[in-house]
Enzyme design. Sequence first.
Site, PDB file in Angstrom:
ATOM      1  N   GLU A 274      40.883  37.097  44.707  1.00 12.64           N
ATOM      2  CA  GLU A 274      39.651  35.960  44.488  1.00 12.64           C
ATOM      3  C   GLU A 274      39.834  35.401  46.073  1.00 12.64           C
ATOM      4  OE1 GLU A 274      39.835  33.909  40.834  1.00 12.64           O
ATOM      5  OE2 GLU A 274      39.509  35.536  39.974  1.00 12.64           O
TER       6      GLU A 274
ATOM      7  N   ASN B   7      41.856  42.079  44.847  1.00 14.80           N
ATOM      8  CA  ASN B   7      41.044  41.850  43.544  1.00 14.80           C
ATOM      9  C   ASN B   7      40.180  40.855  43.641  1.00 14.80           C
ATOM     10  OD1 ASN B   7      40.905  42.575  40.638  1.00 14.80           O
ATOM     11  ND2 ASN B   7      41.975  40.679  40.370  1.00 14.80           N
TER      12      ASN B   7
ATOM     13  N   HIS C  44      33.625  40.940  35.245  1.00 19.66           N
ATOM     14  CA  HIS C  44      33.278  39.745  34.095  1.00 19.66           C
ATOM     15  C   HIS C  44      31.741  39.714  34.010  1.00 19.66           C
ATOM     16  CE1 HIS C  44      37.364  38.594  33.799  1.00 19.66           C
ATOM     17  NE2 HIS C  44      37.415  38.446  35.093  1.00 19.66           N
TER      18      HIS C  44
ATOM     19  N   GLU D  30      39.614  43.515  34.855  1.00 27.45           N
ATOM     20  CA  GLU D  30      39.392  42.361  34.064  1.00 27.45           C
ATOM     21  C   GLU D  30      38.176  42.429  33.295  1.00 27.45           C
ATOM     22  OE1 GLU D  30      40.355  38.672  35.900  1.00 27.45           O
ATOM     23  OE2 GLU D  30      41.635  39.479  37.297  1.00 27.45           O
TER      24      GLU D  30
ATOM     25  N   ASP E 138      35.347  42.159  30.875  1.00 30.75           N
ATOM     26  CA  ASP E 138      34.856  41.497  29.538  1.00 30.75           C
ATOM     27  C   ASP E 138      33.322  41.375  29.722  1.00 30.75           C
ATOM     28  OD1 ASP E 138      34.567  38.827  31.052  1.00 30.75           O
ATOM     29  OD2 ASP E 138      36.449  38.500  30.537  1.00 30.75           O
TER      30      ASP E 138
HETATM   31  O1  G3I Z   1      49.941  26.548  29.705  1.00 37.56           O
HETATM   32  C1  G3I Z   1      48.853  25.379  28.999  1.00 37.56           C
HETATM   33  C2  G3I Z   1      49.444  25.374  27.725  1.00 37.56           C
HETATM   34  O2  G3I Z   1      50.676  24.862  27.805  1.00 37.56           O
HETATM   35  C3  G3I Z   1      48.463  24.334  27.086  1.00 37.56           C
HETATM   36  O3  G3I Z   1      48.714  24.117  25.780  1.00 37.56           O
HETATM   37  C4  G3I Z   1      47.097  24.924  26.960  1.00 37.56           C
HETATM   38  C5  G3I Z   1      45.941  23.771  26.641  1.00 37.56           C
HETATM   39  O4  G3I Z   1      44.732  24.169  26.875  1.00 37.56           O
HETATM   40  O5  G3I Z   1      46.662  24.994  28.358  1.00 37.56           O
HETATM   41  C6  G3I Z   1      47.507  25.959  29.037  1.00 37.56           C
HETATM   42  O6  G3I Z   1      46.946  26.714  30.223  1.00 37.56           O
HETATM   43  C7  G3I Z   1      46.039  27.264  30.388  1.00 37.56           C
HETATM   44  C8  G3I Z   1      45.998  28.887  30.466  1.00 37.56           C
HETATM   45  O7  G3I Z   1      44.797  29.529  30.512  1.00 37.56           O
HETATM   46  C9  G3I Z   1      46.648  29.455  29.108  1.00 37.56           C
HETATM   47  O8  G3I Z   1      45.807  29.422  28.036  1.00 37.56           O
HETATM   48  C10 G3I Z   1      45.150  26.786  31.434  1.00 37.56           C
HETATM   49  O9  G3I Z   1      44.904  25.325  31.464  1.00 37.56           O
HETATM   50  C11 G3I Z   1      43.985  27.599  31.837  1.00 37.56           C
HETATM   51  O10 G3I Z   1      43.472  27.137  33.033  1.00 37.56           O
HETATM   52  C12 G3I Z   1      44.343  29.223  31.937  1.00 37.56           C
HETATM   53  O11 G3I Z   1      43.236  29.836  31.869  1.00 37.56           O
HETATM   54  C13 G3I Z   1      43.435  31.136  32.816  1.00 37.56           C
HETATM   55  C14 G3I Z   1      42.504  31.168  33.883  1.00 37.56           C
HETATM   56  O12 G3I Z   1      42.639  32.551  34.598  1.00 37.56           O
HETATM   57  C15 G3I Z   1      43.221  30.314  34.878  1.00 37.56           C
HETATM   58  O13 G3I Z   1      44.455  30.685  35.252  1.00 37.56           O
HETATM   59  C16 G3I Z   1      42.770  32.001  31.559  1.00 37.56           C
HETATM   60  O14 G3I Z   1      43.448  32.078  30.359  1.00 37.56           O
HETATM   61  C17 G3I Z   1      42.536  33.601  32.394  1.00 37.56           C
HETATM   62  O15 G3I Z   1      42.064  34.461  31.246  1.00 37.56           O
HETATM   63  C18 G3I Z   1      41.884  33.341  33.626  1.00 37.56           C
HETATM   64  O16 G3I Z   1      41.934  34.635  34.190  1.00 37.56           O
HETATM   65  C19 G3I Z   1      41.230  34.907  35.105  1.00 37.56           C
HETATM   66  C20 G3I Z   1      42.271  35.795  36.255  1.00 37.56           C
HETATM   67  O17 G3I Z   1      43.354  35.364  36.324  1.00 37.56           O
HETATM   68  C21 G3I Z   1      41.430  36.034  37.628  1.00 37.56           C
HETATM   69  N1  G3I Z   1      39.979  36.330  37.300  1.00 37.56           N
HETATM   70  C22 G3I Z   1      39.261  35.612  36.542  1.00 37.56           C
HETATM   71  C23 G3I Z   1      39.927  35.466  35.202  1.00 37.56           C
HETATM   72  C24 G3I Z   1      39.190  34.640  34.448  1.00 37.56           C
HETATM   73  O18 G3I Z   1      38.913  33.286  34.727  1.00 37.56           O
END
Ligand code: G3I
Length: 426
Positions: free
Chosen positions: A150, A192, A228, A260, A262
């Site tokens: 990104e 990516n 996405h 990725e 969806d």
């Molecule tokens: O780790 C904490 C956890 O300790 C806590 O309990 C929980 C409460 O909400 O949050 C947890 O962290 C979250 C994590 O996902 C795991 O669920 C983060 O706040 C949240 O920001 C994170 O979101 C991820 C996001 O990327 C940011 O990293 C999404 O799951 C994930 O699907 C998303 O994936 C991205 C790709 O990496 C890049 N491309 C876009 C894609 C979708 O946004």
Amino acid sequence: MRLIGFPLPSLFTIVISVIGRTEPLRYYAEKIGLNIGVAIKETYITGNNQTHNNLVRTEFNTIVCENAMKAQNIAPAQNSYNFSAADQVVNFALQNQMKVRGHTLVWYNQNPSWLSGGSRQSLLSNMKYHIEKVMGHYKGKFYHWDVVNEAFADEGGGYRSCPWYTIIGEDYIDSAFVYARRADPGCKLFLNDYNNSYINDKSTAIYNKVKKMLENGIPVHGVGFQCHERTSKMTPELFGRIKENFDRFAALGLEIAITEIDIRTESGSNAKVQAEVYATFLRVGMSMPKFTTFMIWGVRDQDSWTGAEQNALIFDNSFRPKPAYDSLLAVLKYPTSLLPVDRRAHYLTQLGDLVFNPANNTVRVNDPLLNRPAVLEMFDLRGARMAKVTLRANYPLPLSSMKTAPGTAVIKAPGTTMRRISVVGR
Ligand code: G3I
């Protein structure tokens, strides 16, 4: 029909055959050399969620960690990398003969403060350290890494404003790929991004960048299209819109991966439309010369980052396959979908059988109804034609005479089923 789990045919297996048991996605993907994968929330693996894990290992042959390898999680401090969650996912994958995509090394998001702060020099040295540390840990185990994720702005065709770009400059991307190449020379390296499925300012900026990287000898091997998407994208032109964009990247010789996917189900549309969008993306991919990978960004609807109410994935919250699953399965089962669309009808209307004899590396079209010369074509694993010869029906043709490089290929004659073969040499 593949019969799993019964060493000898039994009444039960016969019954299964009669009712036409369907094989999983993985089974059909492997027949055509495709990596069909899913993003994993590591907590399911580490928590040993058997229902989830059984579905993942049965349906998919490739895994990517949804979050476990992001810098904030794996590298909370420079001197304390924590690989334990990611390692469990990687071990699960390898134990189940699955490939692994690495995601991601250099990103604007989810960075610990030690990694993305400081001067140009310290940022470059932190980046190098991080890449060497993470790629070194998994050296030889992954087939792809998203090296930079990104990097481009959503609008206007420029770079995303982030410390890497603002402090180092555009060449942070080049440096990352060079460091990555040295850290694991056997791994394919990807740039990516999202919102790059069609021709627009962003995908054009990515295209211009990878073209320049290739001209400058920077080791980039592929572009990841996150995909996405939304059901509103389903129009009769969808296939062509994606393809005209993918084609220009393929023309650079790059690997294309859907990394990725969806599909959010918007109000007014339904699961059938969603199924069509999923299938269209897969069909475009399978028509590309170098398409190896189709990754779905999560298992069940409720696991999706888009929220359960978007119903964006291919399994429902009870792990039941949705119409989107069926549509992908249908594309994978239908082997001629590997071929460019205009050739499919022709193949389907003819009869025949293709016999490959690995003992002497020959192939023959065995067709009592077609006692006339037949065209035999050889394709690489994504459908680009490597060779075409005319042979007499029922006469064995040495594959070496097709003058292709050794490796894996797919052969096809009119009306026959595609066969995946190993070409052993000239
Ligand atoms: O780790 C904490 C956890 O300790 C806590 O309990 C929980 C409460 O909400 O949050 C947890 O962290 C979250 C994590 O996902 C795991 O669920 C983060 O706040 C949240 O920001 C994170 O979101 C991820 C996001 O990327 C940011 O990293 C999404 O799951 C994930 O699907 C998303 O994936 C991205 C790709 O990496 C890049 N491309 C876009 C894609 C979708 O946004």
